[in-house]
Design a protein around this motif. Sequence first.
Motif, mmCIF file in Angstrom:
data_model
loop_
_atom_site.group_PDB
_atom_site.id
_atom_site.type_symbol
_atom_site.label_atom_id
_atom_site.label_comp_id
_atom_site.label_asym_id
_atom_site.label_seq_id
_atom_site.Cartn_x
_atom_site.Cartn_y
_atom_site.Cartn_z
ATOM 1 N N UNK A 105 37.791 52.225 16.756
ATOM 2 C CA UNK A 105 38.061 51.901 15.353
ATOM 3 C C UNK A 105 38.474 50.448 15.162
ATOM 4 N N UNK A 106 38.864 49.774 16.247
ATOM 5 C CA UNK A 106 39.249 48.377 16.146
ATOM 6 C C UNK A 106 40.431 48.047 17.034
ATOM 7 N N UNK A 107 40.971 46.874 16.807
ATOM 8 C CA UNK A 107 42.111 46.363 17.567
ATOM 9 C C UNK A 107 43.237 46.052 16.598
ATOM 10 N N UNK A 108 44.465 46.405 16.970
ATOM 11 C CA UNK A 108 45.612 46.174 16.084
ATOM 12 C C UNK A 108 45.835 44.670 15.921
ATOM 13 N N UNK A 109 45.721 44.190 14.683
ATOM 14 C CA UNK A 109 45.977 42.787 14.371
ATOM 15 C C UNK A 109 47.421 42.585 13.939
ATOM 16 N N UNK A 140 55.133 49.640 4.772
ATOM 17 C CA UNK A 140 54.716 49.977 3.409
ATOM 18 C C UNK A 140 55.535 51.166 2.909
ATOM 19 N N UNK A 141 56.757 50.884 2.518
ATOM 20 C CA UNK A 141 57.622 51.951 2.027
ATOM 21 C C UNK A 141 58.068 52.864 3.148
ATOM 22 N N UNK A 142 57.774 54.147 3.020
ATOM 23 C CA UNK A 142 58.284 55.106 4.004
ATOM 24 C C UNK A 142 57.545 55.122 5.342
ATOM 25 N N UNK A 143 56.453 54.387 5.452
ATOM 26 C CA UNK A 143 55.692 54.413 6.703
ATOM 27 C C UNK A 143 55.221 53.021 7.082
ATOM 28 N N UNK A 144 54.817 52.926 8.323
ATOM 29 C CA UNK A 144 54.229 51.696 8.831
ATOM 30 C C UNK A 144 52.727 51.917 8.934
ATOM 31 N N UNK A 145 51.946 50.864 8.701
ATOM 32 C CA UNK A 145 50.491 50.970 8.752
ATOM 33 C C UNK A 145 49.942 49.996 9.784
ATOM 34 N N UNK A 146 49.041 50.498 10.637
ATOM 35 C CA UNK A 146 48.321 49.641 11.575
ATOM 36 C C UNK A 146 47.197 48.947 10.820
ATOM 37 N N UNK A 147 47.084 47.642 10.968
ATOM 38 C CA UNK A 147 45.973 46.892 10.390
ATOM 39 C C UNK A 147 45.061 46.526 11.546
ATOM 40 N N UNK A 148 43.819 47.016 11.491
ATOM 41 C CA UNK A 148 42.873 46.843 12.588
ATOM 42 C C UNK A 148 41.777 45.852 12.231
ATOM 43 N N UNK A 152 29.343 42.953 11.185
ATOM 44 C CA UNK A 152 30.221 42.192 10.292
ATOM 45 C C UNK A 152 31.677 42.574 10.529
ATOM 46 N N UNK A 153 32.564 41.589 10.449
ATOM 47 C CA UNK A 153 33.983 41.915 10.626
ATOM 48 C C UNK A 153 34.522 42.707 9.430
ATOM 49 N N UNK A 154 35.292 43.726 9.736
ATOM 50 C CA UNK A 154 35.936 44.520 8.690
ATOM 51 C C UNK A 154 37.391 44.756 9.083
ATOM 52 N N UNK A 155 38.142 45.243 8.116
ATOM 53 C CA UNK A 155 39.538 45.574 8.356
ATOM 54 C C UNK A 155 39.713 47.063 8.073
ATOM 55 N N UNK A 156 40.428 47.753 8.957
ATOM 56 C CA UNK A 156 40.771 49.152 8.732
ATOM 57 C C UNK A 156 42.281 49.280 8.724
ATOM 58 N N UNK A 157 42.769 50.266 8.014
ATOM 59 C CA UNK A 157 44.197 50.556 7.995
ATOM 60 C C UNK A 157 44.401 52.016 8.344
#
Length: 184
Positions: free
Chosen positions: A129-133, A138-146, A153-158
């Motif tokens: 799915x990607x690499x953690x950047x 984000x409030x009550x939780x943390x989000x991985x941005x990949x 093409x480069x994309x971003x996943x959360x």
Amino acid sequence: MLPTLEAAELPADAIEVARIADAWGIKGWFKVLPHSAQPEALFSSKRWFLQAPGAKTAGAFRLAIREAKEHSDCIVASSEDVPDRNAAEALRGARVFVPRSSFPTAGDDEYYWVDLIGLAVVNREGVALGTVRELLASGPQTTLVLDAQEGGKPIERMVPFVSAFVDKVDLPGRLITVDWQPDY
């Protein structure tokens, strides 16, 4: 920087954890703004490494910490190397690094964000799915941005970094396994 501080190379495992904001009081204490809401690394390390703002080299200054404590919305600290307010004011803007090896040990199912950055993320089916950047609070939780590639093409996943979606974090294997699909 202060000419009386000992010049030193940043340790190979140095992590930037804070910035010195200003002098605090008249006895050489200084105000420190941590980059984390839980700045245990600043309290556990008795030697900090300072770099001037914007410095790009591995050169730094070693600062022996006598005491560091919480005060309102920041941390205040003192050092034998910083005898008075004028010396503390000379530290204003310095970036504070501590060796990763001096961080307190994380508990079970607890991770330092810095340890997750750069890890590969795959789903249960083994699809990359990607690499953690970075990580976002984000409030009550943390989000991985990949960072990922899709169709060349480069994309971003959360991906939410919560137990409902994260099956396993393998720090030595540099891999996070999640219950998440590429098209979410």
